[in-house]
Design a protein around this motif. Sequence first.
Motif, PDB file in Angstrom:
ATOM      1  N   GLU A   1       0.599  -1.094  -0.393  1.00 18.58           N
ATOM      2  CA  GLU A   1      -0.121   0.343  -0.451  1.00 18.58           C
ATOM      3  C   GLU A   1       0.810   1.008   0.400  1.00 18.58           C
ATOM      4  N   ILE A   2       2.323   1.298   0.395  1.00 15.53           N
ATOM      5  CA  ILE A   2       3.157   2.161   0.799  1.00 15.53           C
ATOM      6  C   ILE A   2       4.595   2.389  -0.658  1.00 15.53           C
ATOM      7  N   GLN A   3       4.037   1.315  -1.653  1.00 16.08           N
ATOM      8  CA  GLN A   3       5.229   1.279  -2.072  1.00 16.08           C
ATOM      9  C   GLN A   3       5.279   2.086  -3.468  1.00 16.08           C
ATOM     10  N   GLU A   4       4.323   3.454  -3.212  1.00 19.07           N
ATOM     11  CA  GLU A   4       4.263   4.921  -3.853  1.00 19.07           C
ATOM     12  C   GLU A   4       5.001   5.341  -3.665  1.00 19.07           C
ATOM     13  N   ASP A   5       5.065   5.297  -2.017  1.00 20.40           N
ATOM     14  CA  ASP A   5       5.861   6.454  -0.784  1.00 20.40           C
ATOM     15  C   ASP A   5       7.085   6.794  -1.372  1.00 20.40           C
ATOM     16  N   VAL A   6       7.288   8.300  -0.945  1.00 24.28           N
ATOM     17  CA  VAL A   6       9.010   7.497  -1.003  1.00 24.28           C
ATOM     18  C   VAL A   6       9.604   7.349   1.294  1.00 24.28           C
ATOM     19  N   LEU A   7       8.746   7.124   1.394  1.00 26.26           N
ATOM     20  CA  LEU A   7       9.621   6.304   2.754  1.00 26.26           C
ATOM     21  C   LEU A   7       8.813   5.047   2.423  1.00 26.26           C
ATOM     22  N   ALA A   8       8.885   4.514   1.272  1.00 27.76           N
ATOM     23  CA  ALA A   8       8.899   2.765   1.379  1.00 27.76           C
ATOM     24  C   ALA A   8       9.783   2.529   0.956  1.00 27.76           C
ATOM     25  N   GLU A   9      10.847   3.066   0.016  1.00 30.34           N
ATOM     26  CA  GLU A   9      12.381   2.560   0.374  1.00 30.34           C
ATOM     27  C   GLU A   9      13.069   1.640   1.777  1.00 30.34           C
ATOM     28  N   ASN A  10      12.990   3.208   2.054  1.00 30.63           N
ATOM     29  CA  ASN A  10      13.272   2.797   3.625  1.00 30.63           C
ATOM     30  C   ASN A  10      12.596   2.423   4.792  1.00 30.63           C
ATOM     31  N   LEU A  11      11.441   1.913   4.492  1.00 33.77           N
ATOM     32  CA  LEU A  11      10.599   0.976   5.382  1.00 33.77           C
ATOM     33  C   LEU A  11      11.000  -0.482   5.313  1.00 33.77           C
ATOM     34  N   LYS A  12      11.449  -0.981   3.573  1.00 36.27           N
ATOM     35  CA  LYS A  12      11.694  -1.959   3.312  1.00 36.27           C
ATOM     36  C   LYS A  12      13.629  -2.481   3.811  1.00 36.27           C
ATOM     37  N   LYS A  13      13.500  -1.691   4.215  1.00 35.08           N
ATOM     38  CA  LYS A  13      15.242  -1.690   4.462  1.00 35.08           C
ATOM     39  C   LYS A  13      15.084  -2.540   6.191  1.00 35.08           C
ATOM     40  N   ILE A  14      14.006  -1.532   6.384  1.00 32.36           N
ATOM     41  CA  ILE A  14      13.969  -2.143   8.242  1.00 32.36           C
ATOM     42  C   ILE A  14      13.221  -3.721   7.922  1.00 32.36           C
ATOM     43  N   LYS A  15      13.799  -4.783   8.246  1.00 33.84           N
ATOM     44  CA  LYS A  15      13.498  -5.928   8.829  1.00 33.84           C
ATOM     45  C   LYS A  15      12.838  -6.711  10.372  1.00 33.84           C
ATOM     46  N   ALA A  16      11.652  -6.744  10.580  1.00 37.25           N
ATOM     47  CA  ALA A  16      11.723  -6.479  12.179  1.00 37.25           C
ATOM     48  C   ALA A  16      11.727  -8.121  12.485  1.00 37.25           C
ATOM     49  N   ASP A  17      11.782  -8.782  11.782  1.00 37.50           N
ATOM     50  CA  ASP A  17      12.534 -10.704  11.825  1.00 37.50           C
ATOM     51  C   ASP A  17      14.160 -10.496  11.827  1.00 37.50           C
ATOM     52  N   TYR A  18      14.793  -8.853  11.827  1.00 33.88           N
ATOM     53  CA  TYR A  18      16.776  -9.601  12.668  1.00 33.88           C
ATOM     54  C   TYR A  18      17.257  -8.200  13.194  1.00 33.88           C
ATOM     55  N   TRP A  19      15.906  -6.653  13.242  1.00 32.62           N
ATOM     56  CA  TRP A  19      16.324  -5.816  14.093  1.00 32.62           C
ATOM     57  C   TRP A  19      15.025  -5.595  14.769  1.00 32.62           C
ATOM     58  N   ASN A  20      15.606  -5.097  15.973  1.00 33.84           N
ATOM     59  CA  ASN A  20      14.732  -4.763  16.582  1.00 33.84           C
ATOM     60  C   ASN A  20      15.406  -2.942  16.785  1.00 33.84           C
ATOM     61  N   GLY A  21      14.214  -1.640  16.572  1.00 36.94           N
ATOM     62  CA  GLY A  21      14.713  -1.102  17.695  1.00 36.94           C
ATOM     63  C   GLY A  21      14.725   0.548  16.847  1.00 36.94           C
ATOM     64  N   VAL A  22      15.214   1.410  16.797  1.00 38.00           N
ATOM     65  CA  VAL A  22      15.696   2.835  16.292  1.00 38.00           C
ATOM     66  C   VAL A  22      16.669   3.407  15.447  1.00 38.00           C
ATOM     67  N   LYS A  23      16.064   4.118  14.244  1.00 38.31           N
ATOM     68  CA  LYS A  23      17.914   4.610  14.280  1.00 38.31           C
ATOM     69  C   LYS A  23      17.263   6.046  13.220  1.00 38.31           C
TER      70      LYS A  23
ATOM     71  N   ASN B   1      15.071  13.933   8.796  1.00 39.34           N
ATOM     72  CA  ASN B   1      13.845  14.596   8.938  1.00 39.34           C
ATOM     73  C   ASN B   1      12.976  13.798   9.788  1.00 39.34           C
ATOM     74  N   GLY B   2      13.430  12.274  10.475  1.00 41.31           N
ATOM     75  CA  GLY B   2      12.500  11.560  11.733  1.00 41.31           C
ATOM     76  C   GLY B   2      12.936  10.436  12.350  1.00 41.31           C
ATOM     77  N   ILE B   3      12.100   9.573  13.289  1.00 42.15           N
ATOM     78  CA  ILE B   3      12.633   8.317  13.342  1.00 42.15           C
ATOM     79  C   ILE B   3      12.813   7.394  12.313  1.00 42.15           C
ATOM     80  N   TYR B   4      13.162   5.974  12.338  1.00 41.04           N
ATOM     81  CA  TYR B   4      12.718   4.729  11.699  1.00 41.04           C
ATOM     82  C   TYR B   4      13.072   3.906  12.532  1.00 41.04           C
ATOM     83  N   GLY B   5      12.337   2.818  13.112  1.00 41.77           N
ATOM     84  CA  GLY B   5      12.521   1.454  13.607  1.00 41.77           C
ATOM     85  C   GLY B   5      11.738   0.951  13.508  1.00 41.77           C
ATOM     86  N   SER B   6      11.529  -0.818  13.955  1.00 42.07           N
ATOM     87  CA  SER B   6      10.088  -1.878  14.423  1.00 42.07           C
ATOM     88  C   SER B   6      10.170  -2.716  15.765  1.00 42.07           C
TER      89      SER B   6
END
Length: 277
Positions: A14-36, A40-45
Amino acid sequence: MEEKCAVRIATLKEIQEDVLAENLKKIKADYWNGVKAVENGIYGSFQMHNGKRVKPLWIAFFLDKEQFVLTILKDETDLLNKVKEKVSEVDLQEGVSIIFDTILKNGQQITEEMETYLINMEREIVAGKIERNRNQAIFECKRILTLWKNDYVQLLNMIEGINGMEQVIAEECACYFGIYENKVRRMTEQIQFLYEELVHVREALDAAIAYEQNRIMKVFTTVTTVFMPLTLVAGWYGMNFSNMPELKWKYGYLFVAVLSVAVVVVCIIFFKKKKLL
């Protein structure tokens, strides 16, 4: 990015057209948890497990002063779909409140169910109801509690990380994350309490098994002790020496039978007085 609302819950598709999509795809909850933190903000999972079936909920997120985007990587619990419509109609502060209230309310419910389950298990064990699969049930509870404990510790670390980056999120939102940090900390303590309660259940099971084994051994010991005098009588009168006075006695067999019964009765009376039967 064209802003649709302050809080949004969506899948990667649903967000694959957003500019956020590429960054969010890099965050995989199955191997990483936390914040970065980024410019412009905070990414995490983070990930959560729901109930005794341990269904997973994996989420990546983006948070800044204007929006909170949750991207569902995997949700077998269907937990966030229940609030998806609600958060699309509210502001950032209220949306964050709805999402974390839902997660914590669900966590509170499943921990209460686990507590009730452990209390009932301990009550049955104390009452002497020892089932063959009890060890397996305790191990399964331990596995589930370990998953929950890891989930809430990771969630706590994530919220602490967000609270350490207050300059990139809205002030009102930061205040809410401070409140939820305390709530998640209490939830972590409650799960730790359940873990300790499970240890007590295990100890109660070990004590009940030991008591049952001691009771069985006591019965075997008592029975053996009762028949020991009879073994002596049988051995004594089974020698068949020619000069034995009872060997040719008319009532010799009856005498030995009565003697054997008398020995058993005396032993039973003695053991009952000593409360060994």
